[in-house]
Design an enzyme around this catalytic site. Structure first.
Site, PDB file in Angstrom:
ATOM      1  N   ARG A  65     -17.633   4.179  19.559  1.00  5.86           N
ATOM      2  CA  ARG A  65     -16.345   3.519  19.119  1.00  5.86           C
ATOM      3  C   ARG A  65     -15.278   3.855  20.579  1.00  5.86           C
ATOM      4  O   ARG A  65     -14.441   2.641  20.620  1.00  5.86           O
ATOM      5  CB  ARG A  65     -15.950   4.385  18.018  1.00  5.86           C
ATOM      6  CG  ARG A  65     -14.480   3.893  17.498  1.00  5.86           C
ATOM      7  CD  ARG A  65     -14.098   4.454  16.135  1.00  5.86           C
ATOM      8  NE  ARG A  65     -12.723   4.173  15.700  1.00  5.86           N
ATOM      9  CZ  ARG A  65     -11.782   4.627  15.198  1.00  5.86           C
ATOM     10  NH1 ARG A  65     -11.811   6.084  15.400  1.00  5.86           N
ATOM     11  NH2 ARG A  65     -10.573   4.199  14.766  1.00  5.86           N
ATOM     12  N   HIS A  69     -12.837   0.689  21.544  1.00  2.00           N
ATOM     13  CA  HIS A  69     -11.602   0.839  21.707  1.00  2.00           C
ATOM     14  C   HIS A  69     -10.918   0.868  23.267  1.00  2.00           C
ATOM     15  O   HIS A  69      -9.852   0.305  23.337  1.00  2.00           O
ATOM     16  CB  HIS A  69     -10.936   1.896  20.977  1.00  2.00           C
ATOM     17  CG  HIS A  69     -10.945   2.289  19.661  1.00  2.00           C
ATOM     18  ND1 HIS A  69     -10.149   2.938  18.721  1.00  2.00           N
ATOM     19  CD2 HIS A  69     -11.499   1.509  18.749  1.00  2.00           C
ATOM     20  CE1 HIS A  69     -10.297   2.473  17.693  1.00  2.00           C
ATOM     21  NE2 HIS A  69     -11.340   1.740  17.457  1.00  2.00           N
ATOM     22  N   ASN A  97      -5.860   5.311  16.979  1.00  2.00           N
ATOM     23  CA  ASN A  97      -6.500   6.229  17.834  1.00  2.00           C
ATOM     24  C   ASN A  97      -6.290   7.612  17.527  1.00  2.00           C
ATOM     25  O   ASN A  97      -7.066   8.442  17.515  1.00  2.00           O
ATOM     26  CB  ASN A  97      -6.407   6.058  19.319  1.00  2.00           C
ATOM     27  CG  ASN A  97      -6.738   4.596  19.625  1.00  2.00           C
ATOM     28  OD1 ASN A  97      -7.809   3.990  19.105  1.00  2.00           O
ATOM     29  ND2 ASN A  97      -6.105   4.215  20.738  1.00  2.00           N
ATOM     30  N   HIS A 196     -20.919   0.327  12.228  1.00  2.49           N
ATOM     31  CA  HIS A 196     -20.618   1.288  10.988  1.00  2.49           C
ATOM     32  C   HIS A 196     -21.730   1.613  10.312  1.00  2.49           C
ATOM     33  O   HIS A 196     -21.731   2.081   8.955  1.00  2.49           O
ATOM     34  CB  HIS A 196     -19.343   0.661  10.260  1.00  2.49           C
ATOM     35  CG  HIS A 196     -18.152   0.303  10.853  1.00  2.49           C
ATOM     36  ND1 HIS A 196     -17.196  -0.361  10.492  1.00  2.49           N
ATOM     37  CD2 HIS A 196     -17.677   0.961  12.029  1.00  2.49           C
ATOM     38  CE1 HIS A 196     -16.115  -0.606  11.066  1.00  2.49           C
ATOM     39  NE2 HIS A 196     -16.407   0.417  12.237  1.00  2.49           N
TER      40      HIS A 196
END
Ligand code: HEM
Ligand SMILES: *[C@@H]1O[C@H](CO)[C@@H](O)[C@H](O)[C@H]1NC(C)=O
Length: 336
Positions: A65, A69, A97, A196
């Site tokens: 992740r 990001h 975040n 996911h």
């Protein structure tokens, strides 16, 4: 005659090879970039990631992740790793975040080892790309080549993090537009959402999805299946209508720490955890996405190949190369 054809074929091959860029992704990045300057770089990253994931299996998800990001805000330039200091407001404080992103200490450890081995050579942005690759492979997912040579940003974008990281209650239309802004298409959205298949989300990320009638409306149909109702009941017991914001639930309730294709099977059963997972199947009017979800649900190899391809694409977003940016000594701060 045969000879001449053969010869011209060989010549053509030689000429082509000479003009082909090293990277078949056509980007500015290069395979084996650190071969000369830091031959152990990839090994150091993969060993560190293996240790971190052995200690905490969820760390695989968190590292994956982190790369996402990073790439969605000003490109894959490690801007996400900068702490607030001097003129910089950290992206870590931004909505998507804050109290959510993990793995910064693991990256610090990797950077420390790399600085010991080859000072000032391996960028923090490349560490994130490699760590994401290794994390996925460690949990049973595909392995792909990582083209390297990214440099680190001199700034962060707090507002960018709020603007460009998609929210879990986004509509399908918004998600598609969000990925498009990054040069990623619907296929990439569907494949990368497969991330996911591991990791966890906080109650505040999926509350709306389990209580909001609007978000639920389209798949009210599933209520006749008891399993689905049970699924929602369990989620409600973890995540009350108010409070317990930081309580965690697995994104993939079947195999929460494995990188596999069960995410897509969950989607088809109405058991995607986030609203943004569910809308892939509930708001897909044309049916193209559902087709892709079915394909991945029934063919893990196909999912793995698409995922790898989309990860490489994501890893190429707005990279800094050449004289742009720098190689940070400490991933949390720009060099002075
Ligand atoms: C499609 C749009 C996406 C949305 C709306 C979204 C949203 C979220 C949210 C809300 C969480 C839980 C955060 C929390 O509650 O603390 C999460 C977790 C996660 N996301 Fe996404 N995400 C998206 C796409 C992606 C992509 C493209 C990747 C990777 C390439 C990714 C990888 C992950 C992983 C691995 C986790 C679990 C992290 C952990 O357990 O530490 N997501 N995502
Ligand atoms: C999504 O969630 C945010 C934060 O909880 C909220 O402010 C916003 O109104 C929600 N958007 C939609 C479309 O429901």
């Amino acid at each position: 005659m045969m000879w001449r054809i053969f010869l011209s074929l060989v010549l053509a091959a030689v000429v082509l090879q000479g003009t082909e860029p090293l990277s078949d992704e056509d980007g500015p990045l290069v395979l084996d970039y650190y071969r000369e300057q830091c031959p152990l770089a990839e090994e150091i990253v993969s060993r560190s990631v293996a240790v971190a994931v052995a200690k905490d299996p969820r760390m695989a998800a968190s590292l994956l992740r982190l790369h996402f990001h990073d790439c969605f805000v000003m490109g894959c330039d490690a801007s996400v790793l900068l702490d607030s200091y001097g003129g910089i407001t950290s992206e870590k404080q931004a909505g998507p975040n804050h109290k959510s992103l993990r793995g910064f200490k693991v990256v610090d450890e990797i950077k420390y080892l790399l600085e010991e081995a080859c000072p000032g050579t391996v960028s923090c942005a490349d560490i994130l790309a490699l760590a994401a690759r290794d994390a996925v492979a460690l949990r049973g997912g595909p392995r792909w080549n990582v083209w390297l040579g990214r440099r680190d940003s001199l700034e962060a974008s707090f507002s960018g993090a709020n603007q460009f990281i998609p929210a879990p209650n986004s509509s399908l239309e918004t998600l598609i537009a969000n990925f498009k802004q990054q040069g990623l298409d619907i296929g990439d959205l569907v494949a990368l959402s497969g991330s996911h298949t591991m990791g966890k989300a906080q109650c505040l990320s999926f509350r709306q999805r389990v209580y909001d009638v609007q978000l639920r409306g389209e798949y009210e149909l599933h209520d006749k299946y008891k399993r689905y109702t049970t699924f929602r009941r369990i989620l409600r017991s973890i995540c009350p209508e108010s409070g317990r914001d930081h309580e965690l639930a697995p994104l993939d309730h079947q195999t929460p720490t494995r990188f596999d294709n069960l995410y897509y099977i969950n989607l088809l059963q109405g058991k995607g955890l986030l609203g943004s997972d569910n809308v892939l199947v509930t708001q897909d009017d044309e049916g193209e996405i559902v087709k892709q979800v079915w394909a991945y649900a029934s063919n893990e190899k196909l999912f793995f190949a698409s995922f790898a391809e989309s990860m490489i694409k994501m890893g190429n977003i707005n990279v800094l190369t050449g004289s742009h940016g720098e190689i940070r000594k400490n991933c949390r701060f720009v060099n002075t």
